[in-house]
Design a protein around this motif. Structure first.
Motif, PDB file in Angstrom:
ATOM      1  N   GLY A 174      -7.695  57.445  76.909  1.00 44.88           N
ATOM      2  CA  GLY A 174      -7.337  56.164  76.297  1.00 44.88           C
ATOM      3  C   GLY A 174      -5.855  55.945  76.137  1.00 44.88           C
ATOM      4  N   LYS A 175      -5.027  56.921  76.539  1.00 49.41           N
ATOM      5  CA  LYS A 175      -3.584  56.800  76.328  1.00 49.41           C
ATOM      6  C   LYS A 175      -2.970  55.605  77.051  1.00 49.41           C
ATOM      7  CE  LYS A 175      -2.799  61.726  75.434  1.00 49.41           C
ATOM      8  NZ  LYS A 175      -2.167  62.985  75.912  1.00 49.41           N
ATOM      9  N   ALA A 176      -3.623  55.166  78.118  1.00 52.48           N
ATOM     10  CA  ALA A 176      -3.097  54.010  78.852  1.00 52.48           C
ATOM     11  C   ALA A 176      -3.087  52.751  77.997  1.00 52.48           C
ATOM     12  CB  ALA A 176      -3.923  53.771  80.112  1.00 52.48           C
ATOM     13  N   ALA A 177      -3.846  52.756  76.892  1.00 54.15           N
ATOM     14  CA  ALA A 177      -3.958  51.568  76.042  1.00 54.15           C
ATOM     15  C   ALA A 177      -2.895  51.514  74.949  1.00 54.15           C
ATOM     16  CB  ALA A 177      -5.346  51.510  75.404  1.00 54.15           C
ATOM     17  N   VAL A 178      -1.912  52.416  74.977  1.00 53.95           N
ATOM     18  CA  VAL A 178      -0.875  52.420  73.931  1.00 53.95           C
ATOM     19  C   VAL A 178      -0.183  51.064  73.794  1.00 53.95           C
ATOM     20  CG1 VAL A 178       1.383  53.375  73.298  1.00 53.95           C
ATOM     21  CG2 VAL A 178      -0.500  54.904  73.908  1.00 53.95           C
ATOM     22  N   PRO A 179       0.229  50.399  74.907  1.00 55.79           N
ATOM     23  CA  PRO A 179       0.878  49.077  74.741  1.00 55.79           C
ATOM     24  C   PRO A 179      -0.009  48.072  74.008  1.00 55.79           C
ATOM     25  CG  PRO A 179       1.200  49.918  76.961  1.00 55.79           C
ATOM     26  CD  PRO A 179       0.209  50.821  76.325  1.00 55.79           C
ATOM     27  N   GLU A 180      -1.298  48.072  74.329  1.00 55.42           N
ATOM     28  CA  GLU A 180      -2.211  47.122  73.668  1.00 55.42           C
ATOM     29  C   GLU A 180      -2.399  47.490  72.190  1.00 55.42           C
ATOM     30  OE1 GLU A 180      -2.367  46.541  77.785  1.00 55.42           O
ATOM     31  OE2 GLU A 180      -2.792  48.402  76.726  1.00 55.42           O
ATOM     32  N   LEU A 181      -2.416  48.765  71.885  1.00 54.44           N
ATOM     33  CA  LEU A 181      -2.540  49.184  70.490  1.00 54.44           C
ATOM     34  C   LEU A 181      -1.310  48.766  69.694  1.00 54.44           C
ATOM     35  CD1 LEU A 181      -4.055  52.746  71.041  1.00 54.44           C
ATOM     36  CD2 LEU A 181      -5.213  50.795  69.991  1.00 54.44           C
ATOM     37  N   ILE A 182      -0.159  48.875  70.324  1.00 46.24           N
ATOM     38  CA  ILE A 182       1.065  48.395  69.663  1.00 46.24           C
ATOM     39  C   ILE A 182       0.951  46.899  69.397  1.00 46.24           C
ATOM     40  CG2 ILE A 182       3.541  48.010  69.985  1.00 46.24           C
ATOM     41  CD1 ILE A 182       3.586  50.653  71.592  1.00 46.24           C
ATOM     42  N   GLY A 183       0.417  46.177  70.376  1.00 48.67           N
ATOM     43  CA  GLY A 183       0.219  44.741  70.195  1.00 48.67           C
ATOM     44  C   GLY A 183      -0.734  44.431  69.052  1.00 48.67           C
ATOM     45  N   VAL A 184      -1.770  45.250  68.899  1.00 50.59           N
ATOM     46  CA  VAL A 184      -2.710  45.056  67.787  1.00 50.59           C
ATOM     47  C   VAL A 184      -1.981  45.180  66.456  1.00 50.59           C
ATOM     48  CG1 VAL A 184      -4.670  46.080  66.578  1.00 50.59           C
ATOM     49  CG2 VAL A 184      -4.761  45.779  69.050  1.00 50.59           C
ATOM     50  N   LEU A 185      -1.101  46.178  66.326  1.00 47.88           N
ATOM     51  CA  LEU A 185      -0.366  46.374  65.076  1.00 47.88           C
ATOM     52  C   LEU A 185       0.608  45.241  64.803  1.00 47.88           C
ATOM     53  CD1 LEU A 185       0.400  50.208  65.055  1.00 47.88           C
ATOM     54  CD2 LEU A 185      -1.501  48.980  64.044  1.00 47.88           C
ATOM     55  N   LYS A 186       1.112  44.638  65.865  1.00 49.20           N
ATOM     56  CA  LYS A 186       2.077  43.541  65.680  1.00 49.20           C
ATOM     57  C   LYS A 186       1.405  42.237  65.272  1.00 49.20           C
ATOM     58  CE  LYS A 186       5.694  45.108  68.878  1.00 49.20           C
ATOM     59  NZ  LYS A 186       6.397  44.831  70.162  1.00 49.20           N
ATOM     60  N   THR A 187       0.151  42.072  65.659  1.00 51.08           N
ATOM     61  CA  THR A 187      -0.483  40.763  65.466  1.00 51.08           C
ATOM     62  C   THR A 187      -1.589  40.755  64.424  1.00 51.08           C
ATOM     63  OG1 THR A 187      -2.019  41.215  67.292  1.00 51.08           O
ATOM     64  CG2 THR A 187       0.021  40.055  67.818  1.00 51.08           C
ATOM     65  N   ASN A 188      -2.035  41.927  63.959  1.00 50.84           N
ATOM     66  CA  ASN A 188      -3.158  41.977  63.009  1.00 50.84           C
ATOM     67  C   ASN A 188      -2.652  42.344  61.613  1.00 50.84           C
ATOM     68  OD1 ASN A 188      -6.057  41.840  64.467  1.00 50.84           O
ATOM     69  ND2 ASN A 188      -4.503  42.673  65.848  1.00 50.84           N
ATOM     70  N   ASN A 189      -2.044  41.394  60.957  1.00 47.68           N
ATOM     71  CA  ASN A 189      -1.471  41.646  59.648  1.00 47.68           C
ATOM     72  C   ASN A 189      -2.493  41.544  58.523  1.00 47.68           C
ATOM     73  OD1 ASN A 189       1.143  42.076  60.616  1.00 47.68           O
ATOM     74  ND2 ASN A 189       1.483  39.871  60.790  1.00 47.68           N
ATOM     75  N   LEU A 190      -3.624  40.892  58.781  1.00 50.59           N
ATOM     76  CA  LEU A 190      -4.594  40.672  57.711  1.00 50.59           C
ATOM     77  C   LEU A 190      -5.827  41.548  57.856  1.00 50.59           C
ATOM     78  CD1 LEU A 190      -4.391  36.784  57.413  1.00 50.59           C
ATOM     79  CD2 LEU A 190      -3.278  38.490  55.983  1.00 50.59           C
ATOM     80  N   ASP A 191      -6.212  41.867  59.097  1.00 48.96           N
ATOM     81  CA  ASP A 191      -7.414  42.657  59.328  1.00 48.96           C
ATOM     82  C   ASP A 191      -7.059  44.141  59.228  1.00 48.96           C
ATOM     83  OD1 ASP A 191      -9.702  43.937  60.261  1.00 48.96           O
ATOM     84  OD2 ASP A 191     -10.212  42.245  61.559  1.00 48.96           O
ATOM     85  N   THR A 192      -7.161  44.698  58.012  1.00 56.11           N
ATOM     86  CA  THR A 192      -6.759  46.092  57.795  1.00 56.11           C
ATOM     87  C   THR A 192      -7.672  47.066  58.531  1.00 56.11           C
ATOM     88  OG1 THR A 192      -8.041  46.127  55.755  1.00 56.11           O
ATOM     89  CG2 THR A 192      -5.709  45.627  55.564  1.00 56.11           C
ATOM     90  N   ASP A 193      -8.931  46.705  58.725  1.00 58.91           N
ATOM     91  CA  ASP A 193      -9.857  47.580  59.418  1.00 58.91           C
ATOM     92  C   ASP A 193      -9.388  47.801  60.860  1.00 58.91           C
ATOM     93  OD1 ASP A 193     -12.144  49.157  59.744  1.00 58.91           O
ATOM     94  OD2 ASP A 193     -13.270  47.478  60.573  1.00 58.91           O
ATOM     95  N   VAL A 194      -9.033  46.707  61.540  1.00 60.50           N
ATOM     96  CA  VAL A 194      -8.544  46.797  62.922  1.00 60.50           C
ATOM     97  C   VAL A 194      -7.238  47.577  62.966  1.00 60.50           C
ATOM     98  CG1 VAL A 194      -7.593  45.442  64.821  1.00 60.50           C
ATOM     99  CG2 VAL A 194      -9.731  44.742  63.748  1.00 60.50           C
ATOM    100  N   ARG A 195      -6.342  47.283  62.034  1.00 57.88           N
ATOM    101  CA  ARG A 195      -5.049  47.998  61.987  1.00 57.88           C
ATOM    102  C   ARG A 195      -5.264  49.500  61.796  1.00 57.88           C
ATOM    103  NH1 ARG A 195      -0.128  45.641  61.187  1.00 57.88           N
ATOM    104  NH2 ARG A 195       0.520  47.655  60.365  1.00 57.88           N
ATOM    105  N   ASP A 196      -6.133  49.844  60.850  1.00 60.07           N
ATOM    106  CA  ASP A 196      -6.335  51.264  60.532  1.00 60.07           C
ATOM    107  C   ASP A 196      -6.885  52.033  61.729  1.00 60.07           C
ATOM    108  OD1 ASP A 196      -5.408  50.834  58.012  1.00 60.07           O
ATOM    109  OD2 ASP A 196      -7.364  50.864  57.028  1.00 60.07           O
TER     110      ASP A 196
END
Length: 759
Positions: A618-640
């Motif tokens: 799953g390491k190839a998904a690091v850019p998308e995971l970074i994007g999740v952290l940048k855009t999901n300020n309210l959904d703590t479950d997704v962020r966590d």
């Protein structure tokens, strides 16, 4: 301490520093040379050099006795920034420094007097002048000086009780705490003076004297306390009672005072309750009387004492059974709680616990289930009978009677019985043959929950699959599925179910064959045929084929499901690929990356749940995971979840450090800890960001950053100066010890007292 070292070197860079650890092994001439050089640095060096020299002299210990005058000179100067290092050196030198430290107690600067008191206490030598000098400091105008004077007197334990009694009335609460600790350390010799204060009127020190009496070991002073008891006020009587109970004295005659004390709120009632709970079997008669109180709080205390501390004593059963039927939920709950502890007479409480399983209070229902689970298999016949009775009288399912409750409030009898594990299996096998459908339902579902440990039930389950009614057949197949490879005996009959068109039968059989695995190879032809069936059958058959034969054909079906125009099929295919795990990463992760780039939070959450099962793939998904952290300020479950996955990638997630550092510096506490944990997992590449976070104005950020550096360990040595600076600052006053632990983890050579203090 009050003064701080200007700098604390992680490693000495000059010859004397290199020699200090082996100072005692040097010959006399070399020792004299090293000490002379250090003394010269104390006289002529700048403040940083002096701090280093003092640090080394402390390591030299008693061998540095000849430098005491020079250390004292550095110690007592107004602008010296190394007072704590100097005090540390004098402590290590020991008794040879006592005379000079006594003189320093009269210094005009408060921080010198405070450090002198601290050092005398650490050395602990009683001389004719030590105690009087410290007693004088108890009346010092500076609270820090009074604080360390009391602390030192408690360590030296000289004839100072009257003076400490005077200090109990200090107007500074921190000083009072130090005095209390000192008196507790002195022990029984302080009791007579404490009783004098407790018998007085209007003394500001009375409460503090009571606190001491609560904590002190009073075995030698029991007669004095008992004699003075009636003359004490209410607060003093409670403190005296606590001491007497802790000393093992029978206090039954003080029952009215105990009841009155337990009915109060605050420190003394809490301490009295704890003392009673520690009274053991000697307190049983007292607990039995307290159980008759009109106060629910007192009845609850009595139940706890009798049930948990004296479970087999005569009279306990009557009290506990009455408590299980008490009108007050607190009392019922306490009774159920104590019955959850190991005891030799548990079985007699089974009927009462089955009744409390139906209590209107969820916590009581939950505790009742836990207690029954610990009783184990002996409780099963009574549970079966309860299920039979309920199935005849209720329109609810007998094993799901609480279906109307919110999800977190249900107490499932299936869960209860399954917690009993393998010992319950023989009785559950008998339950499979019961005439009552509800008992059979409970038995099969409990066996499924027990899983592989229920292997002994396989022959009976096979017979049910062959000849049972539809409901029993599905339940039996479900149990075989959860038993897994141990159910190999069931493979032929499960293969036969693949031709069954009854609802849920074929589907459950497919899943069971997949869970059995390689031993179900004879099912491969029929499973391949099922790949042409309806979507649910096709997808589950594909997973079963992969589990049984590592079939690429099965995985291809799942990959093709990701391209379906039907969202349900895509989602189910993704979940099944998640069950395959890292071996499916190559074809699954690109699809997950696509989902993570979309705005649908539900899809993101589902994709992340599967990604965490893909391992390094799953390491190839690091850019998308970074994007999740940048855009999901309210959904703590997704962020966590995204944050956790990045941590599992370690240094491969280095690109995420900036966005994680931003989360670490967030004002939201629930962002800080996960971000710190993941930065720690990334390791060395995260150290600069963590060092920067130590300077934050947010205490949560600083604490999480320090904790992360501690997890990184010696590789974070670059952070030592910043951590030491934080330890010496006022910002660290609430987490001094954790910071010291972090420093020790990174470099064990740095000790908690190595020149580190509070400015």
């Amino acid at each position: 301490m009050l003064g701080g070292c200007a700098t604390l070197p992680v490693k000495m860079s000059w010859s004397e520093g290199e020699a200090f650890d082996d100072f005692s092994k040097l010959d006399a001439q070399k020792q004299a040379e090293v000490l002379g050089s250090l003394a010269d640095k104390l006289k002529n060096g700048d403040e940083t050099t002096k701090c280093k020299a003092l640090y080394v002299l402390g390591k030299a210990g008693s061998g540095a006795e000849t430098t005491v005058p020079d250390i004292l000179n550095a110690f007592q100067k107004k602008k010296a920034t190394c007072k704590t290092n100097a005090a540390y050196a004098l402590i290590k030198i020991g008794s040879a420094a006592v005379s000079g430290l006594i003189g320093a107690t009269a210094n005009k600067y408060p921080d010198v007097r405070a450090n002198a008191a601290w050092a005398l206490g650490e050395i602990g030598t009683v001389s004719t002048a030590t105690v009087p000098s410290l007693v004088v400091l108890l009346r010092d105008k500076d609270p820090y000086v009074r604080y360390y004077a009391a602390e030192a007197l408690g360590k030296i334990k000289g004839p100072v009780v009257p003076d400490l009694m005077y200090a109990l009335g200090d107007n500074n609460p921190e000083v009072c705490k130090s005095v209390i600790r000192a008196l507790v350390a002195i022990g029984s010799p302080a009791v007579p003076e404490l009783l004098k204060i407790l018998k007085g009127r209007g003394s500001a020190a009375k409460t503090n004297a009571a606190f001491v009496l609560v904590d002190i070991q009073v075995n030698d002073s029991v007669p004095a306390i008992a004699e003075a008891f009636d003359a004490l006020d209410d607060e003093g009587k409670l403190a005296a009672l606590i001491s007497l109970i802790k000393a093992g004295v029978n206090v039954e005659r003080y029952l009215p005072v105990i009841v009155k004390g337990l009915e109060r709120n605050g420190f003394f009632s809490m301490m009295l309750e704890k003392a009673l709970e520690r009274g053991g079997t000697a307190a049983v008669p007292l607990f039995a009387e307290l159980a008759k109180s009109r106060s629910p709080k007192i009845r609850s205390t009595a139940v706890w004492g009798l049930g948990a501390l004296a479970p087999m004593e005569k009279g306990t059963e009557t009290v506990l059974l009455a408590a299980l039927a008490d009108e007050n939920a607190q009392v019922r709950g306490m009774a159920v709680l104590v019955l959850g502890y190991p005891r030799g007479d548990s079985q007699k409480y089974i009927p009462a616990l089955l009744k409390t399983m139906e209590d209107k209070d969820y916590l009581i229902r939950k505790r009742s289930a836990d207690a029954l689970a610990k009783i184990g298999a002996p409780a099963i016949p009574a549970i079966f009978q309860l299920v039979r009775d309920e199935s005849r009288t209720s329109h609810f399912s007998a094993i799901g009677k609480d279906a109307w409750l919110p999800p977190g409030q249900k107490v499932s009898k299936v869960e209860l019985v399954s917690k009993m594990g393998a010992p319950a299996v023989p009785l559950l096998i008998e339950g499979l043959k019961d005439k009552d459908q509800a008992v059979r339902d409970l038995s099969s579902r409990a066996l499924a929950a027990i899983g592989s440990s229920a292997k002994a039930a396989v022959p009976v389950l096979v017979e049910i699959v062959k000849s049972g009614n539809h409901r029993d057949k599905v339940n039996a197949a479900e149990a075989l599925k959860e038993i897994g490879p141990g159910a190999v005996q069931a493979v032929p009959v499960l293969v036969g179910l693949l031709l069954n068109n009854e609802p849920n039968v074929k589907e459950t059989a497919i899943e069971a064959l997949g869970k059995i695995g390689l031993a179900a190879r004879m099912a491969v032809p029929e499973l391949k045929e099922s790949l042409n069936g309806r979507p649910w059958v096709r997808i589950n058959s594909a997973l079963a084929l992969w589990r049984i034969s590592r079939s690429t054909e099965g995985m291809s079906v799942l990959f093709s499901g990701l391209q379906s125009g039907d969202l349900w099929i895509r989602d189910l295919s993704l979940q099944k690929l998640g069950e395959i795990g890292p071996l499916a990463a190559e074809g699954t992760v690109p699809y997950i990356r696509k989902l993570l780039s979309e705005n649908n939070q539900q899809l993101k959450r589902a994709a992340l749940q599967v990604l965490r099962k893909m391992g390094d793939g799953g390491k190839a998904a690091v850019p998308e995971l970074i994007g999740v952290l940048k855009t999901n300020n309210l959904d703590t479950d997704v962020r966590d979840i995204a944050t956790e996955i990045l941590g599992s990638f370690g240094p491969a997630a280095t690109d995420a450090v900036p966005v994680l550092a931003e989360a670490l510096n967030s004002k939201f506490a629930n962002y800080q800890e996960p971000a710190g944990t993941t930065l720690a997992a990334i390791g060395l590449p995260a150290v600069p960001a963590l060092i920067e976070a130590l300077k934050s104005g947010n205490s949560g950020t600083r604490a999480s950053a320090a904790k992360a550096l501690g997890k990184i360990g010696p590789a974070a040595k670059e952070a030592m100066p910043a951590l030491i600076s934080l330890l010496k600052s006022k910002d660290s006053r609430y987490f001094q010890q954790p910071l010291r632990d972090v420093l020790n983890t990174i470099d064990p050579a740095v000790k908690p007292t190595d020149g580190v203090g509070n400015n």
